[in-house]
Design a protein around this motif. Structure first.
Motif, PDB file in Angstrom:
ATOM      1  N   GLY A  32      65.628  43.676 -21.211  1.00 53.80           N
ATOM      2  CA  GLY A  32      65.320  45.009 -20.991  1.00 53.80           C
ATOM      3  C   GLY A  32      65.357  45.860 -22.253  1.00 53.80           C
ATOM      4  N   ASN A  76      70.439  45.378 -16.085  1.00 47.82           N
ATOM      5  CA  ASN A  76      69.486  44.976 -16.680  1.00 47.82           C
ATOM      6  C   ASN A  76      69.725  43.456 -17.055  1.00 47.82           C
ATOM      7  N   ASP A 119      74.624  49.581 -17.068  1.00 48.67           N
ATOM      8  CA  ASP A 119      73.775  49.193 -18.229  1.00 48.67           C
ATOM      9  C   ASP A 119      74.318  48.117 -19.273  1.00 48.67           C
ATOM     10  N   MET A 150      64.181  43.098 -17.191  1.00 47.20           N
ATOM     11  CA  MET A 150      63.217  44.191 -17.758  1.00 47.20           C
ATOM     12  C   MET A 150      62.498  43.918 -19.049  1.00 47.20           C
ATOM     13  N   THR A 202      64.303  49.775 -21.120  1.00 49.89           N
ATOM     14  CA  THR A 202      65.442  50.596 -20.955  1.00 49.89           C
ATOM     15  C   THR A 202      65.395  51.925 -22.097  1.00 49.89           C
TER      16      THR A 202
END
Length: 263
Positions: A134, A131, A160, A89, A138
Motif C-alpha cells: 500500500g 494495509n 496504518d 493495497m 495510502t
C-alpha cells in the motif's frame, strides 16, 4: 457483533462520566501496553495456530481470499485475539505480491468499495483492518477517503501499517471518524534472530516511554520461535493487548484529559 460492541464501548467512553471506582483505578500505576500484530496470515494454518496459541493476547491480521482465512479467524477468536483484515493495497513495486482482493489507484469509487467489502466478507470475525503493502495507495487522499467511508459504515477501526513515510491513511481515517492508530515498528523486517531481538528491545523501550506500542510481525519460523521463548517473560512487566483494547484505552485517556481540562 464484536465490532458493534467495540464501538458501543467507545461511544460510552466518549460521552459518559467515569464512576468513582473507575477514577480510583485510573490513579493506580498500570503496566505499559504492547500490541503485537501478526500480519500475512491465511496461507499456512499450522504456524498461524502455533503463534496464536501463545498465552498472551495479540491481533491476527488475515489476508482476504486465502485458503485458511476461515479456520485461522475462528481459531484466533476462540483464543480471545482480535481479528482484522490485512487488506492488500497498491504499492510502488511488486504488484505480484499483493494477492487477491487488492485495491488499486485506477479503481473508481464503486469498484474500490465493492472490492473492499467483498474482501471483508472472506475474513470472518474481523473488527478492523490494516494495509498489506500500500505504499502508493495510502498516499492517495481520495482513495483513502473512499476506504474510510466504507469502514465507518461498518464500524471498523484502522491500523496504518505505515509502508509509506508520507501515508495519509490515518489522517483521513480521523477526518472521516474512523478509530485509528499507527504501527510503531516491525519486529522481524529483516527476518533473523539478532534483528528480532534488537527490535524486541526497542519495542519495550517505546512502551515504557510512551505507555503503549504497536509492533507488527509475520508468521516466520524465526519469529514464532523467538516469541515462544520471550512472551511469557514479557507479560510480567507489560500488558499485552489487542489493537481494539489499545484504542479503547486511548479513548479513556482522552476522556480523562478532557474531563480535567473542563474543571
Amino acid at each position: 457483533m464484536r465490532q458493534i460492541l467495540l464501538f458501543s464501548l467507545c461511544l460510552c467512553f466518549s460521552f459518559s462520566l467515569y464512576s468513582k471506582e473507575e477514577k480510583q483505578k485510573a490513579i493506580h500505576v498500570v503496566k505499559p501496553k504492547i500490541s503485537i500484530v501478526i500480519d500475512d496470515l491465511g496461507d499456512n494454518s499450522i504456524i498461524a495456530r502455533k503463534m496464536l496459541s501463545l498465552p498472551v493476547k495479540m491481533t491476527a491480521a488475515i489476508l482476504p481470499h486465502t485458503p485458511h482465512a476461515n479456520l485461522i479467524s475462528d481459531f484466533a477468536t476462540a483464543k480471545g485475539h482480535d481479528v482484522i483484515m490485512h487488506l492488500p493495497m497498491e504499492a510502488f513495486t511488486r504488484p505480484d505480491l499483493l494477492g487477491p482482493g487488492a485495491l488499486f489507484s485506477h479503481m473508481l469509487k464503486p469498484e474500490l468499495q465493492k472490492t473492499l467489502l467483498t474482501s471483508a466478507n472472506s475474513v470472518p470475525h474481523m473488527i478492523g483492518f490494516n494495509n498489506h503493502m500500500g505504499s502508493l495507495l495510502t498516499e492517495n487522499r481520495e482513495k483513502m477517503r473512499w476506504v474510510m467511508e466504507s469502514a465507518k459504515q461498518k464500524g471498523w477501526f484502522f491500523l496504518d501499517s505505515k509502508t509509506s513515510e508520507v501515508s495519509v491513511a490515518q489522517l483521513i481515517a480521523e477526518e472521516v471518524g474512523v478509530a485509528s492508530i499507527g504501527r510503531d515498528l516491525f519486529l522481524d523486517h529483516q527476518g533473523h534472530a539478532p534483528s528480532i531481538a534488537k527490535q524486541f528491545k526497542l519495542m519495550q523501550q517505546i512502551a515504557k516511554r510512551r505507555g503503549h506500542v504497536v509492533a507488527i510481525c509475520h508468521p516466520y519460523p524465526e519469529t514464532s520461535v523467538f516469541l515462544a521463548e520471550h512472551l511469557t517473560e514479557l507479560s510480567k512487566n507489560f500488558e499485552l493487548v489487542g489493537v481494539s483494547e489499545l484504542l479503547i484505552s486511548q479513548l479513556k485517556s482522552e476522556h480523562l484529559a478532557l474531563t480535567h481540562s473542563l474543571k
